[in-house]
Design a protein around this motif. Sequence first.
Motif, PDB file in Angstrom:
ATOM      1  N   THR A 112      46.262  36.720  40.879  1.00 52.97           N
ATOM      2  CA  THR A 112      44.948  36.063  40.852  1.00 52.97           C
ATOM      3  C   THR A 112      45.079  34.650  40.318  1.00 52.97           C
ATOM      4  O   THR A 112      44.505  33.708  40.863  1.00 52.97           O
ATOM      5  CB  THR A 112      43.974  36.876  39.973  1.00 52.97           C
ATOM      6  N   GLN A 113      45.875  34.488  39.271  1.00 53.34           N
ATOM      7  CA  GLN A 113      46.095  33.163  38.699  1.00 53.34           C
ATOM      8  C   GLN A 113      46.866  32.283  39.692  1.00 53.34           C
ATOM      9  O   GLN A 113      46.579  31.099  39.830  1.00 53.34           O
ATOM     10  CB  GLN A 113      46.878  33.316  37.396  1.00 53.34           C
ATOM     11  N   PHE A 114      47.816  32.849  40.401  1.00 55.25           N
ATOM     12  CA  PHE A 114      48.650  32.091  41.338  1.00 55.25           C
ATOM     13  C   PHE A 114      47.856  31.637  42.564  1.00 55.25           C
ATOM     14  O   PHE A 114      47.892  30.469  42.948  1.00 55.25           O
ATOM     15  CB  PHE A 114      49.838  32.965  41.766  1.00 55.25           C
ATOM     16  N   PHE A 115      47.115  32.573  43.178  1.00 55.21           N
ATOM     17  CA  PHE A 115      46.391  32.251  44.413  1.00 55.21           C
ATOM     18  C   PHE A 115      45.034  31.595  44.154  1.00 55.21           C
ATOM     19  O   PHE A 115      44.511  30.886  45.002  1.00 55.21           O
ATOM     20  CB  PHE A 115      46.166  33.517  45.255  1.00 55.21           C
ATOM     21  N   GLY A 116      44.428  31.896  43.021  1.00 56.22           N
ATOM     22  CA  GLY A 116      43.092  31.375  42.745  1.00 56.22           C
ATOM     23  C   GLY A 116      42.003  32.330  43.203  1.00 56.22           C
ATOM     24  O   GLY A 116      40.821  31.994  43.159  1.00 56.22           O
ATOM     25  N   PHE A 117      42.375  33.502  43.664  1.00 54.97           N
ATOM     26  CA  PHE A 117      41.420  34.550  44.049  1.00 54.97           C
ATOM     27  C   PHE A 117      42.104  35.889  43.833  1.00 54.97           C
ATOM     28  O   PHE A 117      43.328  35.967  43.780  1.00 54.97           O
ATOM     29  CB  PHE A 117      40.965  34.407  45.511  1.00 54.97           C
ATOM     30  N   THR A 118      41.292  36.950  43.713  1.00 57.36           N
ATOM     31  CA  THR A 118      41.890  38.272  43.526  1.00 57.36           C
ATOM     32  C   THR A 118      42.335  38.819  44.872  1.00 57.36           C
ATOM     33  O   THR A 118      41.583  38.749  45.855  1.00 57.36           O
ATOM     34  CB  THR A 118      40.897  39.254  42.877  1.00 57.36           C
ATOM     35  N   PRO A 119      43.552  39.351  44.965  1.00 59.00           N
ATOM     36  CA  PRO A 119      44.013  39.921  46.232  1.00 59.00           C
ATOM     37  C   PRO A 119      43.105  41.048  46.728  1.00 59.00           C
ATOM     38  O   PRO A 119      42.893  41.197  47.926  1.00 59.00           O
ATOM     39  CB  PRO A 119      45.415  40.433  45.907  1.00 59.00           C
ATOM     40  N   GLN A 120      42.541  41.826  45.788  1.00 52.68           N
ATOM     41  CA  GLN A 120      41.652  42.915  46.200  1.00 52.68           C
ATOM     42  C   GLN A 120      40.392  42.363  46.877  1.00 52.68           C
ATOM     43  O   GLN A 120      39.905  42.939  47.851  1.00 52.68           O
ATOM     44  CB  GLN A 120      41.258  43.781  44.991  1.00 52.68           C
ATOM     45  N   THR A 121      39.869  41.246  46.365  1.00 54.21           N
ATOM     46  CA  THR A 121      38.699  40.627  46.986  1.00 54.21           C
ATOM     47  C   THR A 121      39.042  40.130  48.384  1.00 54.21           C
ATOM     48  O   THR A 121      38.243  40.267  49.317  1.00 54.21           O
ATOM     49  CB  THR A 121      38.197  39.456  46.116  1.00 54.21           C
ATOM     50  N   CYS A 122      40.221  39.562  48.526  1.00 49.82           N
ATOM     51  CA  CYS A 122      40.670  39.097  49.846  1.00 49.82           C
ATOM     52  C   CYS A 122      40.718  40.269  50.838  1.00 49.82           C
ATOM     53  O   CYS A 122      40.231  40.158  51.968  1.00 49.82           O
ATOM     54  CB  CYS A 122      42.044  38.448  49.717  1.00 49.82           C
ATOM     55  N   MET A 123      41.288  41.396  50.388  1.00 50.36           N
ATOM     56  CA  MET A 123      41.376  42.571  51.266  1.00 50.36           C
ATOM     57  C   MET A 123      39.988  43.112  51.599  1.00 50.36           C
ATOM     58  O   MET A 123      39.730  43.527  52.738  1.00 50.36           O
ATOM     59  CB  MET A 123      42.225  43.665  50.602  1.00 50.36           C
ATOM     60  N   LEU A 124      39.079  43.083  50.638  1.00 49.32           N
ATOM     61  CA  LEU A 124      37.714  43.540  50.896  1.00 49.32           C
ATOM     62  C   LEU A 124      37.045  42.673  51.954  1.00 49.32           C
ATOM     63  O   LEU A 124      36.367  43.176  52.854  1.00 49.32           O
ATOM     64  CB  LEU A 124      36.905  43.532  49.597  1.00 49.32           C
ATOM     65  N   ARG A 125      37.259  41.365  51.881  1.00 52.24           N
ATOM     66  CA  ARG A 125      36.669  40.465  52.884  1.00 52.24           C
ATOM     67  C   ARG A 125      37.265  40.691  54.265  1.00 52.24           C
ATOM     68  O   ARG A 125      36.549  40.633  55.266  1.00 52.24           O
ATOM     69  CB  ARG A 125      36.855  39.016  52.439  1.00 52.24           C
ATOM     70  N   ILE A 126      38.560  40.944  54.312  1.00 52.52           N
ATOM     71  CA  ILE A 126      39.190  41.254  55.608  1.00 52.52           C
ATOM     72  C   ILE A 126      38.602  42.548  56.163  1.00 52.52           C
ATOM     73  O   ILE A 126      38.262  42.634  57.356  1.00 52.52           O
ATOM     74  CB  ILE A 126      40.726  41.361  55.454  1.00 52.52           C
ATOM     75  N   TYR A 127      38.450  43.551  55.305  1.00 53.67           N
ATOM     76  CA  TYR A 127      37.880  44.832  55.736  1.00 53.67           C
ATOM     77  C   TYR A 127      36.462  44.646  56.288  1.00 53.67           C
ATOM     78  O   TYR A 127      36.119  45.161  57.346  1.00 53.67           O
ATOM     79  CB  TYR A 127      37.867  45.807  54.555  1.00 53.67           C
ATOM     80  N   ILE A 128      35.642  43.895  55.557  1.00 50.22           N
ATOM     81  CA  ILE A 128      34.256  43.675  56.002  1.00 50.22           C
ATOM     82  C   ILE A 128      34.231  42.911  57.316  1.00 50.22           C
ATOM     83  O   ILE A 128      33.439  43.222  58.216  1.00 50.22           O
ATOM     84  CB  ILE A 128      33.458  42.948  54.899  1.00 50.22           C
ATOM     85  N   ALA A 129      35.119  41.917  57.467  1.00 49.84           N
ATOM     86  CA  ALA A 129      35.170  41.146  58.718  1.00 49.84           C
ATOM     87  C   ALA A 129      35.551  42.042  59.893  1.00 49.84           C
ATOM     88  O   ALA A 129      34.920  41.981  60.963  1.00 49.84           O
ATOM     89  CB  ALA A 129      36.160  39.988  58.580  1.00 49.84           C
TER      90      ALA A 129
END
Length: 198
Positions: free
Chosen positions: A10-27
């Motif tokens: 999260t610190q490295f990317f600037g976002f939580t990987p789980q949130t990223c996966m949730l957005r991909i799932y919703i898309a």
Amino acid sequence: MPIDPMLYETQFFGFTPQTCMLRIYIAFQDYLFEVMVAVEKVILKKAGALSAVQVRGSTEAFLRFMKQRFDRLFVKMERALLRLVLSVPPTVLLPEDRSHERHPQSREDFRLLQQDVERLQGRYKAELGARRALLAELEVQKAVRAQLRKTLRWLDGLGDAHGPPGLGEMMSLLIQHSGRLRSITEDVAQKSSGGGME
């Protein structure tokens, strides 16, 4: 199974990987719903003999089937993406962590630093307490000096009020007030010798 917070990622990317996966799932899910609505419209146009209720029931059953398959596939995809793509290898360091690489410290060093910090905090509190005590002492000395000036003015005014005193009268006045002046002077001297604030 405990959830890995992936704090470094999260610190490295600037976002939580789980949130990223949730957005991909919703898309993906939104796209699946849009496709099913478009398929339903095409079926209704091409199959005139079927009623809208029959087509809707069939497309909803097909959508449930597709969503179950998609959910199973997404769980596998999520594990792979979180493990392979959205994870930071142990060899990668953030810029703010590079100083730890150049200057590693052991647990013992950290413990010694903590002890130093606690010692310095104790000294600071002691000095702060001493400063407060000295400020209070300074206030007492100011009050004593003011009282001494008041007494000296009173003595100066005593001679003026009664006219020029005679030697006997002056001696009796001096004897009466000498004890009082001596105690005030000793008090001021004692408090002054204790050190004052700059």
